[in-house]
Design a protein around this motif. Structure first.
Motif, PDB file in Angstrom:
ATOM      1  N   PRO A 151       0.878  -1.196   0.149  1.00  0.00           N
ATOM      2  CA  PRO A 151      -0.056  -0.034   0.021  1.00  0.00           C
ATOM      3  C   PRO A 151       0.926   1.094  -0.055  1.00  0.00           C
ATOM      4  CG  PRO A 151      -0.763  -1.657   1.682  1.00  0.00           C
ATOM      5  CD  PRO A 151       0.466  -2.148   1.133  1.00  0.00           C
ATOM      6  N   GLU A 152       0.657   2.179  -0.899  1.00  0.00           N
ATOM      7  CA  GLU A 152       1.279   3.362  -1.091  1.00  0.00           C
ATOM      8  C   GLU A 152       1.378   4.251   0.221  1.00  0.00           C
ATOM      9  OE1 GLU A 152       1.838   6.537  -4.493  1.00  0.00           O
ATOM     10  OE2 GLU A 152      -0.288   6.462  -3.623  1.00  0.00           O
ATOM     11  N   SER A 153       0.526   4.172   1.142  1.00  0.00           N
ATOM     12  CA  SER A 153       0.394   4.925   2.356  1.00  0.00           C
ATOM     13  C   SER A 153       1.411   4.404   3.381  1.00  0.00           C
ATOM     14  CB  SER A 153      -0.773   5.388   2.669  1.00  0.00           C
ATOM     15  OG  SER A 153      -1.609   4.001   3.131  1.00  0.00           O
ATOM     16  N   PHE A 154       1.897   3.417   3.426  1.00  0.00           N
ATOM     17  CA  PHE A 154       2.510   2.541   4.393  1.00  0.00           C
ATOM     18  C   PHE A 154       4.236   2.694   4.028  1.00  0.00           C
ATOM     19  CE2 PHE A 154      -1.616   1.242   5.484  1.00  0.00           C
ATOM     20  CZ  PHE A 154      -1.442   0.908   6.855  1.00  0.00           C
ATOM     21  N   ARG A 155       4.710   2.847   5.218  1.00  0.00           N
ATOM     22  CA  ARG A 155       6.306   3.152   4.941  1.00  0.00           C
ATOM     23  C   ARG A 155       7.065   1.877   5.579  1.00  0.00           C
ATOM     24  NH1 ARG A 155       7.754   7.997   3.738  1.00  0.00           N
ATOM     25  NH2 ARG A 155       9.526   7.834   4.494  1.00  0.00           N
ATOM     26  N   GLU A 156       6.350   0.811   5.639  1.00  0.00           N
ATOM     27  CA  GLU A 156       7.230  -0.243   6.090  1.00  0.00           C
ATOM     28  C   GLU A 156       7.772  -1.081   4.811  1.00  0.00           C
ATOM     29  OE1 GLU A 156       4.189   0.200   7.138  1.00  0.00           O
ATOM     30  OE2 GLU A 156       4.501   0.465   9.312  1.00  0.00           O
ATOM     31  N   VAL A 164       2.521  -6.348 -12.336  1.00  0.00           N
ATOM     32  CA  VAL A 164       1.981  -5.816 -13.550  1.00  0.00           C
ATOM     33  C   VAL A 164       2.862  -6.522 -14.915  1.00  0.00           C
ATOM     34  CG1 VAL A 164       2.307  -3.370 -15.021  1.00  0.00           C
ATOM     35  CG2 VAL A 164       1.744  -3.295 -12.336  1.00  0.00           C
ATOM     36  N   GLY A 165       3.897  -6.711 -14.348  1.00  0.00           N
ATOM     37  CA  GLY A 165       4.796  -7.346 -15.316  1.00  0.00           C
ATOM     38  C   GLY A 165       4.389  -8.674 -15.988  1.00  0.00           C
ATOM     39  N   GLY A 166       4.125  -9.501 -14.783  1.00  0.00           N
ATOM     40  CA  GLY A 166       3.513 -10.915 -14.930  1.00  0.00           C
ATOM     41  C   GLY A 166       2.294 -10.839 -15.629  1.00  0.00           C
ATOM     42  N   ALA A 167       0.991 -10.019 -15.416  1.00  0.00           N
ATOM     43  CA  ALA A 167      -0.336  -9.863 -16.087  1.00  0.00           C
ATOM     44  C   ALA A 167       0.166  -9.622 -17.706  1.00  0.00           C
ATOM     45  CB  ALA A 167      -0.888  -8.681 -15.351  1.00  0.00           C
ATOM     46  N   ILE A 188     -13.282  -7.262  -6.672  1.00  0.00           N
ATOM     47  CA  ILE A 188     -14.577  -6.652  -6.514  1.00  0.00           C
ATOM     48  C   ILE A 188     -14.434  -5.410  -5.769  1.00  0.00           C
ATOM     49  CG2 ILE A 188     -15.778  -8.867  -6.284  1.00  0.00           C
ATOM     50  CD1 ILE A 188     -15.345  -8.631  -3.334  1.00  0.00           C
ATOM     51  N   GLU A 189     -13.226  -4.626  -5.687  1.00  0.00           N
ATOM     52  CA  GLU A 189     -13.041  -3.564  -5.071  1.00  0.00           C
ATOM     53  C   GLU A 189     -13.643  -2.467  -5.950  1.00  0.00           C
ATOM     54  OE1 GLU A 189     -10.685  -5.774  -5.090  1.00  0.00           O
ATOM     55  OE2 GLU A 189     -11.121  -6.456  -3.140  1.00  0.00           O
ATOM     56  N   PRO A 190     -14.566  -1.302  -5.518  1.00  0.00           N
ATOM     57  CA  PRO A 190     -15.034  -0.304  -6.104  1.00  0.00           C
ATOM     58  C   PRO A 190     -13.738   0.666  -6.472  1.00  0.00           C
ATOM     59  CG  PRO A 190     -15.746  -0.170  -3.898  1.00  0.00           C
ATOM     60  CD  PRO A 190     -15.088  -1.267  -4.019  1.00  0.00           C
ATOM     61  N   THR A 191     -12.717   1.054  -5.738  1.00  0.00           N
ATOM     62  CA  THR A 191     -11.771   1.935  -6.057  1.00  0.00           C
ATOM     63  C   THR A 191     -10.690   1.058  -6.068  1.00  0.00           C
ATOM     64  OG1 THR A 191     -13.051   3.411  -4.875  1.00  0.00           O
ATOM     65  CG2 THR A 191     -10.838   4.015  -5.299  1.00  0.00           C
ATOM     66  N   PRO A 192      -9.744   1.070  -7.177  1.00  0.00           N
ATOM     67  CA  PRO A 192      -8.374   0.405  -7.329  1.00  0.00           C
ATOM     68  C   PRO A 192      -7.577   1.010  -6.253  1.00  0.00           C
ATOM     69  CG  PRO A 192      -9.204   1.209  -9.408  1.00  0.00           C
ATOM     70  CD  PRO A 192     -10.147   1.882  -8.608  1.00  0.00           C
ATOM     71  N   THR A 193      -6.538   0.246  -5.466  1.00  0.00           N
ATOM     72  CA  THR A 193      -5.669   0.541  -4.518  1.00  0.00           C
ATOM     73  C   THR A 193      -4.372   0.361  -5.036  1.00  0.00           C
ATOM     74  OG1 THR A 193      -7.494  -0.016  -2.930  1.00  0.00           O
ATOM     75  CG2 THR A 193      -4.925   0.164  -2.235  1.00  0.00           C
ATOM     76  N   ILE A 194      -3.652   1.519  -5.044  1.00  0.00           N
ATOM     77  CA  ILE A 194      -1.926   1.345  -5.242  1.00  0.00           C
ATOM     78  C   ILE A 194      -1.492   0.189  -4.602  1.00  0.00           C
ATOM     79  CG2 ILE A 194      -0.059   2.670  -5.867  1.00  0.00           C
ATOM     80  CD1 ILE A 194      -1.379   4.997  -6.487  1.00  0.00           C
ATOM     81  N   GLY A 195      -0.524  -0.524  -5.186  1.00  0.00           N
ATOM     82  CA  GLY A 195       0.068  -1.657  -4.335  1.00  0.00           C
ATOM     83  C   GLY A 195      -0.625  -2.775  -4.333  1.00  0.00           C
ATOM     84  N   ASP A 196      -2.061  -2.904  -4.646  1.00  0.00           N
ATOM     85  CA  ASP A 196      -2.671  -4.197  -4.545  1.00  0.00           C
ATOM     86  C   ASP A 196      -2.449  -4.991  -5.623  1.00  0.00           C
ATOM     87  OD1 ASP A 196      -5.253  -6.013  -3.572  1.00  0.00           O
ATOM     88  OD2 ASP A 196      -5.807  -5.275  -5.538  1.00  0.00           O
ATOM     89  N   ASP A 200      -2.842  -4.198 -10.048  1.00  0.00           N
ATOM     90  CA  ASP A 200      -1.728  -4.263 -10.674  1.00  0.00           C
ATOM     91  C   ASP A 200      -1.914  -5.507 -11.623  1.00  0.00           C
ATOM     92  OD1 ASP A 200      -0.545  -2.285  -9.256  1.00  0.00           O
ATOM     93  OD2 ASP A 200       0.879  -3.709  -8.178  1.00  0.00           O
ATOM     94  N   HIS A 201      -2.635  -6.594 -11.416  1.00  0.00           N
ATOM     95  CA  HIS A 201      -2.873  -7.506 -12.538  1.00  0.00           C
ATOM     96  C   HIS A 201      -3.772  -6.857 -13.777  1.00  0.00           C
ATOM     97  CE1 HIS A 201      -2.252 -11.047  -9.417  1.00  0.00           C
ATOM     98  NE2 HIS A 201      -1.016 -10.308  -9.709  1.00  0.00           N
ATOM     99  N   VAL A 202      -4.622  -6.134 -13.130  1.00  0.00           N
ATOM    100  CA  VAL A 202      -5.911  -5.506 -14.013  1.00  0.00           C
ATOM    101  C   VAL A 202      -4.974  -4.565 -15.011  1.00  0.00           C
ATOM    102  CG1 VAL A 202      -7.654  -3.877 -14.247  1.00  0.00           C
ATOM    103  CG2 VAL A 202      -7.604  -5.882 -12.652  1.00  0.00           C
ATOM    104  N   GLU A 203      -3.929  -3.803 -14.409  1.00  0.00           N
ATOM    105  CA  GLU A 203      -3.212  -2.683 -15.026  1.00  0.00           C
ATOM    106  C   GLU A 203      -2.365  -3.389 -16.020  1.00  0.00           C
ATOM    107  OE1 GLU A 203      -1.441   0.587 -16.436  1.00  0.00           O
ATOM    108  OE2 GLU A 203      -3.226   0.330 -15.221  1.00  0.00           O
ATOM    109  N   GLY A 204      -1.628  -4.311 -15.607  1.00  0.00           N
ATOM    110  CA  GLY A 204      -0.853  -5.383 -16.584  1.00  0.00           C
ATOM    111  C   GLY A 204      -1.548  -5.535 -17.855  1.00  0.00           C
ATOM    112  N   TRP A 205      -2.867  -6.181 -17.453  1.00  0.00           N
ATOM    113  CA  TRP A 205      -3.697  -6.664 -18.550  1.00  0.00           C
ATOM    114  C   TRP A 205      -4.249  -5.320 -19.464  1.00  0.00           C
ATOM    115  CZ3 TRP A 205      -9.078  -4.744 -18.551  1.00  0.00           C
ATOM    116  CH2 TRP A 205      -9.788  -5.347 -19.624  1.00  0.00           C
ATOM    117  N   ARG A 206      -4.457  -4.217 -18.779  1.00  0.00           N
ATOM    118  CA  ARG A 206      -4.708  -3.149 -19.869  1.00  0.00           C
ATOM    119  C   ARG A 206      -3.583  -2.785 -20.566  1.00  0.00           C
ATOM    120  NH1 ARG A 206      -9.512  -0.536 -17.988  1.00  0.00           N
ATOM    121  NH2 ARG A 206      -9.959  -0.852 -15.811  1.00  0.00           N
ATOM    122  N   GLN A 207      -2.479  -2.600 -19.924  1.00  0.00           N
ATOM    123  CA  GLN A 207      -1.065  -2.298 -20.992  1.00  0.00           C
ATOM    124  C   GLN A 207      -1.217  -3.152 -22.080  1.00  0.00           C
ATOM    125  OE1 GLN A 207       2.450  -1.961 -18.266  1.00  0.00           O
ATOM    126  NE2 GLN A 207       1.341  -0.476 -16.784  1.00  0.00           N
TER     127      GLN A 207
END
Length: 340
Positions: A151-156, A164-167, A188-196, A200-207
Motif C-alpha cells: 500500500p502506497e500510504s505505508f512506510r514499512e 504488472v509485468g506478470g499480467a 470486487i473493490e470499487p476503487t483500485p488501490t495502488i500496491g494491491d 496491478d494484474h488488471v493494470e498489466g492486462w490493460r497495458q
C-alpha cells in the motif's frame, strides 16, 4: 525429577552461567569453539531446556513471528504461510498465524494480540490496512514487513512480485495465440488501490491490450477471489451472448472456478476458450486441462521477508522504491492457453 538449571550446565562444562547463556542465545558475545562444545555436550547430557518465557521477559522479545493473512483456507495464502514458516524455522523462529477474513476489525485484533505476545516481528498480508491498523502499526517497536502487497500510504518494507509485468506476459501470450481480445476477471473493490496485486494484474492486462491496439471497454469483470464465487461468475459470463475467446484471471482460484464453469457448460478449453491464471498454485498443474499461469518465487519472497524482519534497517527514511523488494514473475505454460 529435579529441574536442570543453567548453573548445573555451567558446573558440568566448567564455565560461567553467562557463557551458557551466550551459547543458548547464540550471543551477544562470542564463545570459543572448545568452550561451546563443552557447553553443548553438558546441555545434551543433562537434558537442559531453556526457559523461553523467562528469556522473553528479560529481552522483551520472543522467538515468535506473527503472520496475518486474509484467509489461510485459500490455497495461495496457505502456501505463503507454509513458505514463511519454513523460512522462519531456518532462523530459529516460530510463526503464529491469524486470519483477518478480509475484515479490518479482525486485522486490528491480531495486531494487538501479537503485540501483547511480544513477537520479534510481524509479516502482514493486507488489502490495505485501515486507519486503525495503521495507528496500531505506528505504535509497534518491533519490525513489520508487508508481503504480497505494498500500500502506497505505508512506510514499512514490502516484499512483492512483479504483478504488472506478470499480467502483461499472460495477456500478451493469449493475444499471440490470435484471439481477437482477452477478457479479464479482476477483483470486487470499487476503487483500485495502488500496491494491491489484483489492481496491478488488471493494470498489466490493460497495458498489454492497449499495446496490441485492443479495447478494454466492457471486458473487465468483477469477480471474488475464491473459486466458488468465480464459478458462479463464470457461468454467467460464459453462457451470455458475448462469450470471450480468452480470459486472463487475476488469481488461479478464479481460473479454477472458471474452468469448472466451462466444463459444466460443455465449452472446450482451450479449443473454444483459452484461460490463464496468476499465482501458480500447486494444483494448477492438476486442473483439466492443466492451467497456464504466472508464477513467483514464494520461497525466496518468504526468506526475504524474514531476513528483513531480523536484519533489516529502518525503512522510514528511504523512498518507496528503497522499501520495496520486488521479485520477477514468469509464465508457466500448460494446456489451458492452447499450448503443449
Amino acid at each position: 525429577m529435579t529441574k536442570v538449571t543453567r548453573d548445573d550446565v555451567a558446573r558440568m562444562a566448567g564455565t560461567s552461567t553467562a557463557v551458557v547463556s551466550y551459547v543458548v542465545n547464540n550471543g551477544p558475545r562470542p564463545v570459543a569453539p572448545a568452550t561451546r562444545e563443552r557447553v553443548v555436550a553438558a546441555i545434551a547430557a543433562l537434558g537442559y531446556r531453556p526457559d523461553r518465557v523467562a528469556q522473553a521477559m528479560a529481552s522483551r522479545r520472543t522467538d515468535l513471528l506473527g503472520l496475518i493473512v486474509p484467509d489461510a483456507r485459500q490455497p495461495f495464502f496457505g502456501e505463503v504461510a507454509h513458505a514463511l514458516e519454513q523460512a522462519a524455522a531456518a532462523r530459529g523462529k516460530m510463526v503464529l498465524v491469524g486470519n483477518s477474513d478480509y475484515r479490518d476489525e479482525r486485522e486490528v485484533h491480531y495486531l494487538r494480540a501479537f503485540l501483547g505476545m511480544r513477537v520479534s516481528g510481524l509479516v502482514l498480508v493486507s488489502q490495505g490496512p485501515s486507519e486503525q491498523a495503521a495507528a496500531e502499526l505506528a505504535a509497534w517497536d518491533a519490525p513489520v514487513v508487508l508481503l504480497h502487497e505494498s500500500p502506497e500510504s505505508f512506510r514499512e518494507f514490502a516484499v512483492v512480485t512483479d504483478d504488472v509485468g506478470g499480467a502483461r506476459l499472460a495477456t500478451r501470450h493469449l493475444l499471440e495465440h490470435g484471439h481477437a481480445y482477452v477478457a479479464c476477471l479482476g477483483g470486487i473493490e470499487p476503487t483500485p488501490t495502488i500496491g494491491d496485486p489484483v489492481t496491478d494484474h488488471v493494470e498489466g492486462w490493460r497495458q498489454a491490450m492497449h499495446e496490441a491496439g485492443r479495447s478494454t471497454e466492457g471486458r473487465l469483470f468483477a469477480c471474488p477471489y475464491n473459486r466458488y464465487d468465480a464459478y458462479r461468475v463464470g457461468l454467467q459470463l460464459l453462457s451470455g451472448p458475448a462469450r470471450p475467446p480468452a480470459v486472463f484471471c487475476s488469481t488461479d482460484d478464479q481460473a479454477i472456478g472458471l474452468l469448472r464453469a466451462a466444463r459444466e457448460l460443455r465449452i472446450d478449453v482451450p479449443g473454444e476458450l483459452a484461460v490463464v491464471g496468476f499465482d501458480d498454485l500447486k494444483e494448477a498443474s492438476l486442473t483439466d486441462p492443466p492451467l497456464t499461469t504466472v508464477a513467483s518465487d514464494r520461497t525466496a519472497m518468504a526468506e526475504a521477508a524474514v531476513d528483513l524482519l531480523l536484519n533489516g534497517s529502518s525503512p522510514l527514511d528511504g523512498s518507496r522504491r528503497d522499501r520495496l523488494r520486488q521479485f520477477p514473475s514468469r509464465l508457466v505454460v500448460r494446456r489451458s492457453c492452447g499450448c503443449v
